[in-house]
Design an enzyme around this catalytic site. Structure first.
Site, PDB file in Angstrom:
ATOM      1  N   GLY A 230      44.602  38.362  49.931  1.00 56.71           N
ATOM      2  CA  GLY A 230      45.704  37.453  50.251  1.00 56.71           C
ATOM      3  C   GLY A 230      45.708  37.014  51.685  1.00 56.71           C
ATOM      4  O   GLY A 230      44.686  37.055  52.374  1.00 56.71           O
TER       5      GLY A 230
ATOM      6  N   LEU B 168      41.017  33.575  43.729  1.00 53.57           N
ATOM      7  CA  LEU B 168      40.215  33.347  44.938  1.00 53.57           C
ATOM      8  C   LEU B 168      39.590  34.608  45.515  1.00 53.57           C
ATOM      9  O   LEU B 168      38.446  34.601  45.951  1.00 53.57           O
ATOM     10  CB  LEU B 168      41.058  32.642  46.016  1.00 53.57           C
ATOM     11  N   ASP B 169      40.336  35.701  45.531  1.00 55.28           N
ATOM     12  CA  ASP B 169      39.840  36.871  46.248  1.00 55.28           C
ATOM     13  C   ASP B 169      39.284  37.964  45.335  1.00 55.28           C
ATOM     14  O   ASP B 169      39.068  39.084  45.778  1.00 55.28           O
ATOM     15  CB  ASP B 169      40.951  37.467  47.113  1.00 55.28           C
ATOM     16  N   THR B 170      39.080  37.674  44.072  1.00 54.45           N
ATOM     17  CA  THR B 170      38.618  38.750  43.192  1.00 54.45           C
ATOM     18  C   THR B 170      37.289  38.418  42.528  1.00 54.45           C
ATOM     19  O   THR B 170      36.893  39.098  41.591  1.00 54.45           O
ATOM     20  CB  THR B 170      39.673  39.055  42.105  1.00 54.45           C
TER      21      THR B 170
END
Lengths: 278, 278, 278, 278
Positions: free
Chosen positions: C195, C221-223
């Site tokens: 995040g 987005l971040d995984t």
């Protein structure tokens, strides 16, 4: 002239270093090494100084209190071996590493005893002529189990409790009793993979680096202030078990590093973070 | 109240920190951060302090000189951008990295010019609107070539010369002229693989880790005091060329790190070793 | 005889390596290097082989399909420079690093264009004679903004989109359009500090090591699957801003490493994890 | 179906992987994992394959010999615990680490005995119920001392001799007798600081990173082929003794890593360099 260790922390104020070094100068202490830090956010001052001199510690602390803010924490003590009790469950590597360091005189500590909720590690510990206390958690509720542990600890009065892969959760009551005195090794790069089976979590996530984290235990087992961390590269060929095996070396080295920092009085706790004078 | 940087080094004596902080206190300076070190072998004292205050620097230095040994080096100056000239030959990676950092304002420096013994890098440097001086060594002996370089340098009066993969050996005369002001990146983990073609040497020796070393240039090109080093794992599948490629990232990062330390006045030279206050 | 790159992935079966190398042998291909991996959990087979030979690729793939499971993915292509488009916002370091590598011919790629939602980086990109497209998100909803981007991308038909600190979230529709072809650098050691403002989170948590993660972009987005990670030690003296500055070197190196692995066809995606043949 | 380990090395030839996997396929062996490497300079082929199957090893090797060059080295053996003898002098850390790993079943080995030229470590070794042989070098010339050691070794017939900080130089005769079977840990980042007191040399040179190197012992003690290396950052505050203390953790980890690689048959020796299939 004995070497002594001075630790101060207090709200920052102008002239603190001047004031403290003035006291040391007047009492004929020599500064051997010196670390200071002011946390910029909270304006809190931290100082760790190794000094040599012959004035009585009480007199020095008294003098320092005259020049420091009223809320200052001040401690002056000879650098000495601090007694610890090591907690383990069934895993050998962290405990074994501490035992070898102990006979090698690698850490400024005396291992008073080992406590485990299983008997598996008893032969190893006895080889090193260290008392082993098997305090089983079977047929005991958590409070009763911890009470039994406390009774063992009361025999030894350790300065620190070292959780060397101790796989039991501690109650807030127990943690409060040994506040800022319990060191744990968590087998992940916190705050990633909090909780159970971190290597399985790391494998599932497909990470390329694994870690281990030594921290001070506060109420919540995996969120205490971090003292030291270490990492190791892994790849797609590592299963969760392979990561766990690779991680064992990391865990023992990071735990020993954190313990050394604590025993040498290099760690200050401040708002869930640590100041570590390496 | 401007932030200023105080640097002191002198033979150690009792009460030095007290004396220095006393001057700062009386002149109403606030200590923002503070590093001290006493070399145990030579009993030499080093201090780097970031202070804020409004007394004129000359007055502060004058006061400090009253309380310090006569041989002390004392400098107080505003933290500022220091001019440098970068030397390169044909390789892009270190120079390119410095240029990008420059426009990114990542380092406290002003790149006044780039000097090269070849013209290859001229277009790149001109893209960044920085003067490029092609000072060829063809048909010039070493003294004449260096004289031509000195004439360029005299236009810019840089504080530091940064050898960003500059592949020419400097004469002792040139080095002496810019004493302790020339920073070089050597593409090996010094003192291993001194001399030419270190990656080929590393490959021949079958090492499993390669390194890069940033150092202050003294007479002997590869034996100057080390400022920073970095390493990278390699394996049997790396040819010498593969090691060189992998090493490029290392070289640019280590050179930039060393340059930052120098520009921020964190590096003291002492008996062919450096004290680096990170 | 041209060097070509063979990639195969399929469910594992007995004799796969024998079957594949048999086809190569009969078609008179020479194996220059060879990596295989069988995922033990899913029994899936991965192979990357560098070969030299003169048989037409279509014929080779046809022959290979006869001996491989019907669901196999098979690709044989000359090792070549792959076109990419780089996305950036305002930060210089990752984009600048890619530009310098590009003129240094350090990566097997052609940077076709740079797209940014701000105009700040336009002068830098133009210095390198690469088309810069300022596609502002102002007064556009997310779909309209992405449509404008797609129109730019359609001019270039890049193999990969590289998010070099591009600070906009992409819609699932956009990600699906360029499936497994978007590479992102995330400024934390994922999965920690997912995040916004990861360095602030890292600072708050008091970590002793920070990291950066390059990954394939999937819906979230971040995984996405991790390609490469890097780490750097920090301490109590690092503010969040200090961590961010230190992290910049990490981000650019890790992004470039991941991009090289992707461009050299060393990365296979499998169940949200990557197999990376280094 | 037992897991077995196949090792092949021979001059490279077209179709080797095809030929070898063909034999395995026809004999109904399953490939569990597979590493190949061709040294580009010498065109020599290396292969390590973990297979599962029930054909008798002799038959498999016989078949393989039919398809491989005449000079090929071929070995197929069950993965098993290999007996070792550990050599030490007075230092605890490497030996103690191996002993703890041994009872932890961390390495595929059986420690048959410990040999030392001093008696200091006898109590530690006896705690682990492992035979300890004190073979003093006092009043013995080098040949006589080594002869006494050989007599002890003949009782145990170890596959490998592990020098865990054994501080005696071995004669070429002794080394030749146990060719490619002696593993040493050298307390420096070879080839830097060859010879005596490497931490003092490192301190004198002012390095910022120290290392340790595990290698195969050949005639010259510190120049044998490198198996594994590790590094650790140090700074100006480390004395030579401080570097040595920090280096102890490095030494034990690097030695154990190299020993694991050797015991798992992952190390091939080739022209004074190693191929290590990790």
């Amino acid at each position: 002239m004995k070497t002594q260790l001075l630790r101060i922390d207090c709200p920052d104020a102008k002239g603190l270093v001047y004031a403290v070094t003035g006291v040391l100068y007047r009492l004929d202490f020599n500064i051997i090494s010196n670390h200071e830090f002011v946390d910029p956010a909270t304006r809190h001052f931290f100082m760790r100084t190794v000094v040599a001199g012959s004035a009585p510690p009480e007199a020095v602390v008294h003098e320092l209190r005259q020049v420091l803010p009223a809320t200052a924490t001040v401690r002056l003590a000879p650098a000495s071996k601090r007694p610890i009790v090591v907690f383990a469950t069934k895993e050998v590597h962290c405990l074994g590493d501490l035992l070898v360091r102990y006979i090698d005189d690698d850490l400024p500590t005396h291992i008073s005893a080992v406590i485990s909720n299983y008997a598996d590690l008893e032969p190893l510990v006895q080889q090193f002529n260290i008392p082993f206390h098997h305090v089983s958690h079977h047929n005991r509720d958590r409070a009763a189990h911890e009470q039994a542990i406390i009774e063992v600890l009361d025999q030894y009065k350790p300065d620190y409790l070292v959780l060397a892969k101790y796989m039991r959760i501690l109650t807030p009551q127990f943690v409060a009793r040994y506040q800022q005195r319990i060191i744990n090794i968590h087998h992940s790069f916190l705050p990633a993979f909090i909780g159970a089976r971190p290597y399985h979590q790391a494998f599932e996530r497909g990470v390329k680096i694994i870690g281990a984290t030594a921290h001070i235990v506060t109420d919540d087992l995996d969120t205490g202030p971090i003292i030291a961390q270490g990492v190791l590269p892994v790849n797609h060929a590592h299963t969760a078990a392979g990561m766990a095996q690779a991680g064992r070396d990391l865990e023992k080295i990071v735990l020993a590093k954190a313990l050394r920092l604590v025993l040498e009085e290099r760690v200050f706790l401040h708002h869930n973070r640590t100041i570590v004078f390496e």
